[in-house]
Every structure is written in C-alpha cells, then in structure tokens.
Design a protein around this motif. Structure first.
Motif, PDB file in Angstrom:
ATOM      1  N   VAL A  32     -13.678  33.043 111.625  1.00 53.89           N
ATOM      2  CA  VAL A  32     -14.927  33.258 110.880  1.00 53.89           C
ATOM      3  C   VAL A  32     -14.571  33.907 109.545  1.00 53.89           C
ATOM      4  CG1 VAL A  32     -17.139  34.462 110.827  1.00 53.89           C
ATOM      5  CG2 VAL A  32     -16.361  33.404 112.946  1.00 53.89           C
ATOM      6  N   GLU A  33     -14.921  33.207 108.481  1.00 52.49           N
ATOM      7  CA  GLU A  33     -14.614  33.671 107.124  1.00 52.49           C
ATOM      8  C   GLU A  33     -15.813  33.347 106.240  1.00 52.49           C
ATOM      9  OE1 GLU A  33     -12.197  35.345 105.181  1.00 52.49           O
ATOM     10  OE2 GLU A  33     -13.779  34.939 103.714  1.00 52.49           O
ATOM     11  N   PRO A  34     -16.448  34.364 105.650  1.00 52.54           N
ATOM     12  CA  PRO A  34     -17.682  34.095 104.893  1.00 52.54           C
ATOM     13  C   PRO A  34     -17.458  33.442 103.530  1.00 52.54           C
ATOM     14  CG  PRO A  34     -17.171  36.451 104.872  1.00 52.54           C
ATOM     15  CD  PRO A  34     -16.164  35.799 105.764  1.00 52.54           C
ATOM     16  N   TYR A  38     -12.696  33.301  98.436  1.00 54.51           N
ATOM     17  CA  TYR A  38     -11.910  34.541  98.592  1.00 54.51           C
ATOM     18  C   TYR A  38     -12.032  35.455  97.363  1.00 54.51           C
ATOM     19  CZ  TYR A  38      -9.916  32.138 102.602  1.00 54.51           C
ATOM     20  OH  TYR A  38      -9.747  31.492 103.800  1.00 54.51           O
ATOM     21  N   ALA A  41     -11.385  39.093  98.450  1.00 50.38           N
ATOM     22  CA  ALA A  41     -10.288  39.289  99.404  1.00 50.38           C
ATOM     23  C   ALA A  41      -9.046  39.782  98.672  1.00 50.38           C
ATOM     24  CB  ALA A  41     -10.002  37.970 100.115  1.00 50.38           C
ATOM     25  N   ALA A  42      -8.168  40.434  99.420  1.00 53.16           N
ATOM     26  CA  ALA A  42      -6.955  40.980  98.795  1.00 53.16           C
ATOM     27  C   ALA A  42      -5.953  39.880  98.442  1.00 53.16           C
ATOM     28  CB  ALA A  42      -6.297  41.987  99.743  1.00 53.16           C
ATOM     29  N   ARG A 176     -20.327  35.226 108.695  1.00 59.07           N
ATOM     30  CA  ARG A 176     -19.876  36.623 108.681  1.00 59.07           C
ATOM     31  C   ARG A 176     -20.171  37.236 110.042  1.00 59.07           C
ATOM     32  NH1 ARG A 176     -18.997  40.146 104.629  1.00 59.07           N
ATOM     33  NH2 ARG A 176     -19.674  38.642 103.074  1.00 59.07           N
ATOM     34  N   TRP A 210     -12.137  45.315 105.260  1.00 57.81           N
ATOM     35  CA  TRP A 210     -13.389  45.416 106.020  1.00 57.81           C
ATOM     36  C   TRP A 210     -13.091  45.698 107.497  1.00 57.81           C
ATOM     37  CZ3 TRP A 210     -12.128  41.878 102.289  1.00 57.81           C
ATOM     38  CH2 TRP A 210     -12.906  41.870 101.132  1.00 57.81           C
ATOM     39  N   ARG A 229      -6.262  49.294  93.648  1.00 57.47           N
ATOM     40  CA  ARG A 229      -5.008  49.117  92.923  1.00 57.47           C
ATOM     41  C   ARG A 229      -5.349  48.420  91.608  1.00 57.47           C
ATOM     42  NH1 ARG A 229       0.350  50.601  92.298  1.00 57.47           N
ATOM     43  NH2 ARG A 229       1.595  48.899  91.505  1.00 57.47           N
ATOM     44  N   TRP A 307      -6.627  43.364  86.286  1.00 56.62           N
ATOM     45  CA  TRP A 307      -7.584  43.119  87.364  1.00 56.62           C
ATOM     46  C   TRP A 307      -7.471  44.228  88.412  1.00 56.62           C
ATOM     47  CZ3 TRP A 307      -2.773  40.887  87.395  1.00 56.62           C
ATOM     48  CH2 TRP A 307      -2.074  40.844  88.610  1.00 56.62           C
ATOM     49  N   ASP A 312      -5.641  47.582 102.059  1.00 55.86           N
ATOM     50  CA  ASP A 312      -6.231  48.093 103.315  1.00 55.86           C
ATOM     51  C   ASP A 312      -5.324  49.251 103.731  1.00 55.86           C
ATOM     52  OD1 ASP A 312      -4.136  46.278 103.796  1.00 55.86           O
ATOM     53  OD2 ASP A 312      -4.831  45.804 105.813  1.00 55.86           O
ATOM     54  N   GLY A 341       1.050  43.188 102.845  1.00 59.52           N
ATOM     55  CA  GLY A 341       0.637  42.164 103.802  1.00 59.52           C
ATOM     56  C   GLY A 341       1.073  40.752 103.473  1.00 59.52           C
ATOM     57  N   GLN A 343       3.878  39.608 102.107  1.00 60.04           N
ATOM     58  CA  GLN A 343       5.262  39.344 102.532  1.00 60.04           C
ATOM     59  C   GLN A 343       5.401  39.374 104.053  1.00 60.04           C
ATOM     60  OE1 GLN A 343       7.642  43.133 101.303  1.00 60.04           O
ATOM     61  NE2 GLN A 343       5.701  43.130 100.230  1.00 60.04           N
TER      62      GLN A 343
HETATM   63  C1  LIG Z   1      -3.480  44.334  93.621  1.00 57.63           C
HETATM   64  C2  LIG Z   1      -2.746  44.014  94.868  1.00 57.63           C
HETATM   65  C3  LIG Z   1      -1.397  43.671  94.821  1.00 57.63           C
HETATM   66  C4  LIG Z   1      -0.698  43.350  95.983  1.00 57.63           C
HETATM   67  N1  LIG Z   1       0.601  42.976  95.870  1.00 57.63           N
HETATM   68  C5  LIG Z   1       1.269  42.625  96.992  1.00 57.63           C
HETATM   69  C6  LIG Z   1       2.623  42.183  96.897  1.00 57.63           C
HETATM   70  O1  LIG Z   1       3.186  42.095  95.801  1.00 57.63           O
HETATM   71  N2  LIG Z   1       3.266  41.854  98.046  1.00 57.63           N
HETATM   72  C7  LIG Z   1       2.660  41.944  99.281  1.00 57.63           C
HETATM   73  O2  LIG Z   1       3.303  41.646 100.286  1.00 57.63           O
HETATM   74  N3  LIG Z   1       1.375  42.335  99.393  1.00 57.63           N
HETATM   75  C8  LIG Z   1       0.670  42.678  98.291  1.00 57.63           C
HETATM   76  N4  LIG Z   1      -0.617  43.102  98.387  1.00 57.63           N
HETATM   77  C9  LIG Z   1      -1.228  43.232  99.716  1.00 57.63           C
HETATM   78  C10 LIG Z   1      -1.727  41.897 100.242  1.00 57.63           C
HETATM   79  O3  LIG Z   1      -2.522  41.257  99.272  1.00 57.63           O
HETATM   80  C11 LIG Z   1      -2.558  42.129 101.511  1.00 57.63           C
HETATM   81  O4  LIG Z   1      -1.881  42.973 102.407  1.00 57.63           O
HETATM   82  C12 LIG Z   1      -2.857  40.808 102.215  1.00 57.63           C
HETATM   83  O5  LIG Z   1      -3.314  39.836 101.300  1.00 57.63           O
HETATM   84  C13 LIG Z   1      -3.874  41.043 103.310  1.00 57.63           C
HETATM   85  O6  LIG Z   1      -4.280  39.808 103.820  1.00 57.63           O
HETATM   86  P1  LIG Z   1      -5.535  39.755 104.780  1.00 57.63           P
HETATM   87  O7  LIG Z   1      -5.719  38.359 105.218  1.00 57.63           O
HETATM   88  O8  LIG Z   1      -5.386  40.810 105.828  1.00 57.63           O
HETATM   89  O9  LIG Z   1      -6.748  40.245 103.861  1.00 57.63           O
HETATM   90  P2  LIG Z   1      -7.786  39.490 102.895  1.00 57.63           P
HETATM   91  O10 LIG Z   1      -7.092  38.493 102.051  1.00 57.63           O
HETATM   92  O11 LIG Z   1      -8.572  40.542 102.204  1.00 57.63           O
HETATM   93  O12 LIG Z   1      -8.701  38.712 103.918  1.00 57.63           O
HETATM   94  C14 LIG Z   1      -9.649  39.378 104.733  1.00 57.63           C
HETATM   95  C15 LIG Z   1     -10.834  38.461 104.889  1.00 57.63           C
HETATM   96  O13 LIG Z   1     -11.781  39.038 105.785  1.00 57.63           O
HETATM   97  C16 LIG Z   1     -13.047  38.519 105.435  1.00 57.63           C
HETATM   98  N5  LIG Z   1     -14.110  39.322 106.023  1.00 57.63           N
HETATM   99  C17 LIG Z   1     -14.563  40.533 105.631  1.00 57.63           C
HETATM  100  N6  LIG Z   1     -15.580  40.937 106.399  1.00 57.63           N
HETATM  101  C18 LIG Z   1     -15.799  39.965 107.302  1.00 57.63           C
HETATM  102  C19 LIG Z   1     -16.729  39.788 108.366  1.00 57.63           C
HETATM  103  N7  LIG Z   1     -17.667  40.728 108.652  1.00 57.63           N
HETATM  104  N8  LIG Z   1     -16.699  38.639 109.099  1.00 57.63           N
HETATM  105  C20 LIG Z   1     -15.747  37.696 108.842  1.00 57.63           C
HETATM  106  N9  LIG Z   1     -14.833  37.818 107.846  1.00 57.63           N
HETATM  107  C21 LIG Z   1     -14.863  38.924 107.085  1.00 57.63           C
HETATM  108  C22 LIG Z   1     -13.039  38.593 103.913  1.00 57.63           C
HETATM  109  O14 LIG Z   1     -13.981  37.696 103.334  1.00 57.63           O
HETATM  110  C23 LIG Z   1     -11.591  38.232 103.580  1.00 57.63           C
HETATM  111  O15 LIG Z   1     -11.448  36.883 103.157  1.00 57.63           O
HETATM  112  C24 LIG Z   1      -1.354  43.410  97.233  1.00 57.63           C
HETATM  113  C25 LIG Z   1      -2.709  43.740  97.298  1.00 57.63           C
HETATM  114  C26 LIG Z   1      -3.402  44.030  96.136  1.00 57.63           C
HETATM  115  C27 LIG Z   1      -4.855  44.363  96.222  1.00 57.63           C
END
Ligand SMILES: Cc1cc2nc3c(=O)[nH]c(=O)nc-3n(C[C@H](O)[C@H](O)[C@H](O)COP(=O)(O)OP(=O)(O)OC[C@H]3O[C@@H](n4cnc5c(N)ncnc54)[C@H](O)[C@@H]3O)c2cc1C
Length: 387
Positions: A32-34, A38, A41-42, A176, A210, A229, A307, A312, A341, A343
C-alpha cells in the motif's frame, strides 16, 4: 486476501516485495503506497551514496551487498516490463577526523572494513595534502579513503525495484493505511483511506518517516522521527580535480554531483518532524566559510539552490530496527535507517523476505538491529560517519 501487507512502497518496501516475489510469494503480497510520484518520500530525495565505510560490521556487509546489486542492477533486479539503470559510478569516499581518540577509532574501523573485504587506506594529514593538493584539510589529523564507494540515481533504483516487483506479480494499491485492527495480540486487518478494509496475516511497516504513525496504530512507541536534511548545490569559479566524497567527523560534507558541488547540513538537535524549509543563510554563513577553509577553490562559488529531505532518524542509536514486535508478533518494523537506507535496501529486502518466509535471517544475520535494544535501552555503539 493480502496475507502480507507492506505499508510504504519506497525503496525499502519495494525491495522487500521484490524478494518476496522472487521467492514465489507474490500472490500473497500487497504493497500500500499512497503516492506513485513519491513527492515527499525520502528515496528520490537521497543523494545516492553507496558508502562502504561504517563502524558496524553489519552495516559494512549490507553496503557491500548494495554495491554488488547496484553495480550490476540489470542482472540482480529482473522481471520488470521497463528496466531502469541507476547509473552506478565509483567516486570514493574520504572520512576525516581530528584528535587522537578519533584517529584510533578510524584505524580500528578501517581494519574491520578491510576484514570484510573493503579496500581502505588510512592517510595522515600530510599524505592527504600531497594526494589532494587543492585541499588544505584544516582540523584534520587523518582520513580513511575507500576508493570504491559508489554513487547512484536513487529514483532509478526505486523505480527499478518497484517495476520488477510489479512485473513479478506484486500488487501495489494506491491508498493509505489509516488504521490497524487487532484481535488479541495480532493485527487482523488494515483500514484504508479510501474506506476499504484489507484482511492481513502479516504486516510490514516500511513507512520510513511515517513509521511512528503506523506503529502507534497498534500502540507501539518507537524512537524514530523525521529529521530534516538540507542539501545545497553550488558551482565553483575554478574547476577542481576529481576528488572523493569528503566528510568530516564534525559534519562538513562535500562531493561533486551531476556537474555541481553538493554540501549537506543536518541540525541534529533540532526538534523532529517535517520541516521543508531550506535555510539559504545556513549555506552562506555556516557551510561556505568551512568549505573555503577546506579548499581555496571554494572561495569563489555560486550557490545554485538545494532541496530538503528527511531521515527516518532512530534517536536511540542512528541504526535501523528490523524486527518483529514482541507484543504483536505478526507486525514487523523495518525503519530507522537514519540516512543509510538507499545503500542498505537490497540487503534489507533480502533479509526481511527471509525473516518472513524462512523464519530467520539466512544470507546475512541482521539480528543486531533488534527491537529488544529499544526495550532494554541498549544503543548499538557506533563511532562511524553519521549520515
Ligand atoms: C537528503 C537525503 C539524502 C540521503 N542520502 C542518502 C545516501 O546518500 N545514501 C543512502 O544510502 N541513503 C541516503 N538517504 C536515506 C535514504 O533516502 C532512505 O533511508 C531510504 O530512501 C528510505 O527508504 P524507504 O522506502 O524506507 O522510505 P521512503 O522512500 O520515504 O518511502 C516510504 C513510503 O511510505 C509511504 N507511506 C507513508 N505513510 C503511509 C501510510 N499511512 N500508508 C501507506 N504508505 C505510507 C510514503 O508515501 C513513502 O512513499 C538520504 C535521505 C535524505 C532525506
């Protein structure tokens, strides 16, 4: 019926879904992804560094697996109707420290990294200046150089995993999760923003920034919160010779990225939560003077914007929580990556799929990232580079 519900379809949720599909479980999974764009999203906001320098062995090994996957993505992430190239490049990474204790820790960490198979070299300040004459390296006693560290396009990696998971039969629901219903100590269904209900047997919380909101739906309090960041890019009047991504223990970071230079800033003591403001004055009054001190070539520069994204952040120890919740044993938390996250997503996707389907980690033991350490207030000691 969705036997396995993955909440959040970012790179973490998509890598988990992909590995579940590879193991033949696609028909049992729904993500489930709203937001298919993205926007907040991070993942698409990440810089894209695949860093092999960490102080914890498991983090090094996860990054090494990430390196293997991203360096040959088309061979490792297959099944999508459209393929994506994350454009892996090796830029290297140089982590700088000051003070005898920090140098000793750097050396010890370098030995551990070398034992894991990482090419790493510890260099004194004089040698650093000899190798990189355009840099003055003030406040530096030593640096660890890992020349093979990589850089990727995070959005391509995310879409590559998502399309491959979908190609292998995983359903993504544009919705969501707004509630989780318990019967006894098990989650039995999820309520969706659209008004629907999804019966579930296993829930994976991969909602990153989240994640605390999702965990709170079952009364689980986690020490993870969004941490801003800020990333700034700029051009320099004088072009520098190629150099690795530089990061000082004190926080200063600079790298060359897509034709510009990039520097980032995190105020670790600011209140957690979403804050989308980009503070241009931080670049002018705080980062730029340090950059100019690091290299005279950064005295004449032009800021080009920037940006904001959010980590998290696991306030306990800056490392992830990848574990079942003891009080609700069909709820798996996978969050708290605190800036690493991207890597680690390939290794986490593989590991979580093993945890669900095989009852434990098989390829790489990730049990260090247990929930118990939160319950027992037992942070993992980590003196490596912060994100
Ligand atoms: C500026 C910045 C630089 C970074 N640089 C690096 C780097 O150089 N190297 C590295 O390894 N990592 C880096 N990171 C970290 C990395 O981006 C994250 O650790 C990683 O992308 C996390 O992935 P994720 O899928 O957990 O999160 P996300 O990509 O945030 O995905 C989480 C998803 O959950 C969804 N969601 C939220 N609430 C709900 C709900 N209620 N129901 C259903 N879905 C929901 C959101 O819509 C979102 O799409 C960086 C992060 C930032 C912010």
């Amino acid at each position: 019926m969705a036997r396995i519900l993955i909440i959040g379809g970012g790179i973490m949720g998509s890598a988990i879904a992909y590995h579940l599909a590879c193991a033949g479980a696609a028909a049992d999974v729904v993500v489930v992804e709203p937001d298919p764009t993205y926007e907040f999203a991070a993942t698409p906001r990440a810089v894209g560094g695949i860093r092999l320098q960490h102080a914890i062995r498991e983090n090094v090994l996860m990054s090494l697996y990430g390196d293997t996957v991203y360096a040959d993505f088309a061979a490792h992430v297959t099944g999508g109707k459209v393929s994506f190239d994350p454009q892996f490049r090796r830029l290297g990474y140089l982590f700088l420290v000051e003070g005898a204790a920090a140098v000793a820790a750097l050396e010890e960490n370098a030995q551990m990294q070398a034992a894991c198979g990482v090419e790493v070299e510890v260099l004194g300040a004089a040698e650093l200046r000899r190798r990189y004459p355009e840099f003055a390296f003030p406040h530096v006693d030593a640096g660890a150089l890992t020349p093979a560290d990589g850089q990727i396009d995070p959005n391509a990696a995310l879409m590559g995993y998502r399309r491959a998971a979908e190609g292998r039969g995983i359903a993504y629901l544009r919705d969501r999760v707004v509630g989780l219903e318990l019967r006894g100590n098990r989650v039995v269904s999820a309520s969706l923003g659209s008004g629907g209900t999804l019966p579930v047997e296993i829930v994976v919380n991969a909602a990153n920034c989240w994640a605390a909101e999702i965990s709170a739906m079952i009364g689980m309090r986690i020490p993870i919160e969004p941490m801003r960041r800020q990333q700034f890019h700029f051009t320099a009047q004088q072009e520098l010779q190629p150099f690795p991504c530089i990061r000082h223990l004190h926080g200063l970071a600079v790298r060359r990225h897509a034709g510009v230079y990039l520097s980032g800033f995190t105020r670790f003591n600011e209140a957690g939560g979403f804050n989308w403001a980009l503070e241009h004055e931080v670049f002018e009054s705080f980062l730029w003077p340090q950059l100019a001190e690091l290299s005279p070539a950064f005295e004449a520069i032009r800021p080009r914007g920037g940006w904001v994204g959010h980590y998290d952040m696991n306030r306990l120890d800056g490392n992830p929580l990848i574990d079942w919740y003891d009080r609700v044993p069909n709820f798996l938390l996978c969050a708290g990556f605190s800036g690493h996250g991207l890597q680690h997503a390939p290794a986490v996707g593989r590991g979580v799929a093993e945890l669900i389907l095989q009852g434990g980690f098989r390829s790489l033991d990730l049990s260090l990232f247990s929930w118990r350490r939160v319950v027992e207030n037992r942070p993992i000691p980590d003196d490596g580079p912060t994100a």
